[in-house]
Design a protein around this motif. Structure first.
Motif, PDB file in Angstrom:
ATOM      1  N   PRO A   5      20.601  40.072  78.734  1.00  0.00           N
ATOM      2  CA  PRO A   5      21.025  40.939  79.824  1.00  0.00           C
ATOM      3  C   PRO A   5      21.889  40.140  80.795  1.00  0.00           C
ATOM      4  O   PRO A   5      21.866  38.918  80.790  1.00  0.00           O
ATOM      5  CB  PRO A   5      19.698  41.343  80.482  1.00  0.00           C
ATOM      6  N   CYS A  49      18.635  36.171  82.405  1.00  0.00           N
ATOM      7  CA  CYS A  49      18.586  37.388  83.230  1.00  0.00           C
ATOM      8  C   CYS A  49      18.285  37.125  84.699  1.00  0.00           C
ATOM      9  O   CYS A  49      18.322  38.051  85.500  1.00  0.00           O
ATOM     10  CB  CYS A  49      17.588  38.382  82.648  1.00  0.00           C
ATOM     11  N   ASP A 117      14.754  38.954  74.862  1.00  0.00           N
ATOM     12  CA  ASP A 117      15.822  39.408  75.752  1.00  0.00           C
ATOM     13  C   ASP A 117      15.779  40.917  75.985  1.00  0.00           C
ATOM     14  O   ASP A 117      16.036  41.392  77.097  1.00  0.00           O
ATOM     15  CB  ASP A 117      17.189  39.043  75.180  1.00  0.00           C
ATOM     16  N   ALA A 121      15.406  42.606  79.544  1.00  0.00           N
ATOM     17  CA  ALA A 121      16.487  43.494  79.992  1.00  0.00           C
ATOM     18  C   ALA A 121      15.903  44.818  80.490  1.00  0.00           C
ATOM     19  O   ALA A 121      16.364  45.368  81.502  1.00  0.00           O
ATOM     20  CB  ALA A 121      17.486  43.735  78.866  1.00  0.00           C
TER      21      ALA A 121
END
Length: 131
Positions: A5, A49, A117, A121
């Protein structure tokens, strides 16, 4: 593995990796999963992120856990000398060490290999919608 992200400004990552894992028989943070130590994998995912950096709290086996971390911009390591008192102490030590730019924190445990991830995200998107 999902796509990284975009790093959210103001969001700091807090990675708890201080436990001794006595019942497990050794530091879980150093167990290899998909070619890397769990602590390295988690730090990398958080860094992707969390625009305000990542703080890793170490305790038991601090030198080995620290050595297993990748070099990432904005990554800092904080030692919790009272790691044996439990997770709450590590959480407090990590929150106290967050960078000044942090307006929110995403906490992850080093021994969560299935968090990737895509999961992060989704969490970041939910946080972003709620603010």
């Amino acid at each position: 593995m999902g796509e990284h992200p975009a790093a959210a400004a103001g969001l700091a990552g807090l990675l708890l990796a201080a436990g001794a894992a006595r019942r497990f028989g050794g530091p879980k943070a150093l167990v290899h999963y998909r070619g890397e130590p769990l602590v390295a994998r988690a730090a990398r995912h958080l860094a992707a992120c969390c625009g305000a950096g990542v703080t890793v709290v170490v305790g038991a086996d601090a030198a080995q856990v620290t050595a297993a971390l990748p070099v990432l911009p904005g990554l800092q390591v904080v030692a919790n000398p009272q790691w044996s008192t439990g997770l709450a102490g590590s959480l407090a030590a990590g929150v106290a060490a967050l960078p000044a730019a942090a307006t929110a924190v995403l906490v992850l445990l080093a021994d969560q290999p299935l968090v990737d991830d895509t999961d992060l995200a989704r969490l970041v998107a939910a946080w972003d919608r709620a603010r």
